[in-house]
Enzyme design. Structure first.
Site, PDB file in Angstrom:
ATOM      1  N   GLY A  29       1.454  33.145  -9.052  1.00  0.00           N
ATOM      2  CA  GLY A  29       1.970  32.842 -10.390  1.00  0.00           C
ATOM      3  C   GLY A  29       1.380  31.571 -10.936  1.00  0.00           C
ATOM      4  O   GLY A  29       0.358  31.082 -10.447  1.00  0.00           O
ATOM      5  N   ASN A  30       1.986  31.019 -11.974  1.00  0.00           N
ATOM      6  CA  ASN A  30       1.531  29.751 -12.545  1.00  0.00           C
ATOM      7  C   ASN A  30       2.723  28.997 -13.131  1.00  0.00           C
ATOM      8  O   ASN A  30       3.828  29.518 -13.172  1.00  0.00           O
ATOM      9  CB  ASN A  30       0.422  29.989 -13.582  1.00  0.00           C
ATOM     10  CG  ASN A  30       0.910  30.799 -14.762  1.00  0.00           C
ATOM     11  OD1 ASN A  30       1.713  30.333 -15.566  1.00  0.00           O
ATOM     12  ND2 ASN A  30       0.441  32.044 -14.866  1.00  0.00           N
TER      13      ASN A  30
END
Ligand code: C5P
Length: 221
Positions: A29-30
């Site tokens: 993810g981020n």
């Protein structure tokens, strides 16, 4: 009128990160909080627009504060965001691609938790579909599409390249070089580029005011 400049306009906004699953418990993810996209949703709604929000995993509290008439599609992966946007894009007048979509996703997703074994572990990734680019290729004359660029170097060059390659009408650049700008915080500082138009440089402002600036710039395109 001046109070509802987007009345009867249909606007789609993508927001938040995407999570790309590796197995049932892990993902890539981020750090996107979704706050910039959600601020755009609120301001567009205030300006009278009919808003469709396609949103990755963000804080539930933020989603609870949305106006009830916003059509919300919660998704997890880039592919899911792509599928929803593909189904919704044709009926839109405006689209703002504010999501931080993962560029790559694991080639394979394990249906059971991956076990720890060797000292080194390799994950093969494949490209996610580019949502903004795909939409740009099929853009109709009455549609206005806006993208975001988050760059660490050669910001202007990269932003202008994206404006062109994704066939966008405008691109909002936030530079990580500016303190208070970017991903997780409540403030942002941006430059908006559009073809044949002077760029707009904002002050460091709350994301609410940045959203107003972006929508007001769009109204002049
Ligand atoms: O190419 P890059 O990811 O830097 O471009 C950022 C812009 O493209 C943002 O507007 C983002 O929402 C959009 N994008 C997208 N689908 C992707 C990757 C980026 O819509 N797979």
């Amino acid at each position: 009128g001046t109070k509802a400049p987007l009345l009867h306009k249909k606007i789609l906004i993508t927001a938040g990160p995407t999570y790309e699953a590796l197995d049932p418990v892990r993902f890539i993810g981020n750090h996107s909080s979704g706050k910039m996209g959600l601020a755009l949703v609120k301001e567009a709604w205030k300006m009278g627009a009919e808003v469709t929000l396609v949103c990755g995993p963000v804080n539930e509290e933020l989603l609870r504060m949305l106006p009830a008439s916003v059509q919300l599609h919660k998704i997890v992966s880039g592919q899911q965001m792509f599928d929803v946007v593909q189904a919704e894009i044709e009926k839109q007048d405006v689209a703002i691609f504010a999501a931080a979509v993962a560029d790559y996703t694991p080639e394979q997703v394990s249906d059971i938790k991956i076990k720890k074994a060797e000292d080194s572990f390799t994950i093969r990734l494949k490209k996610n579909p580019d949502i903004a680019k795909t939409c740009g290729e099929k853009k109709k004359d009455h549609q206005l599409f806006v993208g975001f660029a988050l760059e660490t170097n050669d910001e202007e060059t990269h932003a202008l390249k994206k404006l062109q390659s994704k066939n966008l009408d405008a691109i909002v650049l936030n530079s990580l070089n500016d303190t208070g700008a970017g991903f997780a915080g409540d403030t942002n500082k941006i430059t908006i580029y559009a073809k044949d138009k002077e760029p707009f440089h904002s002050q460091l402002l709350s994301k609410e005011y940045i959203a107003k600036d972006i929508l007001n710039y769009l109204l002049l395109l």
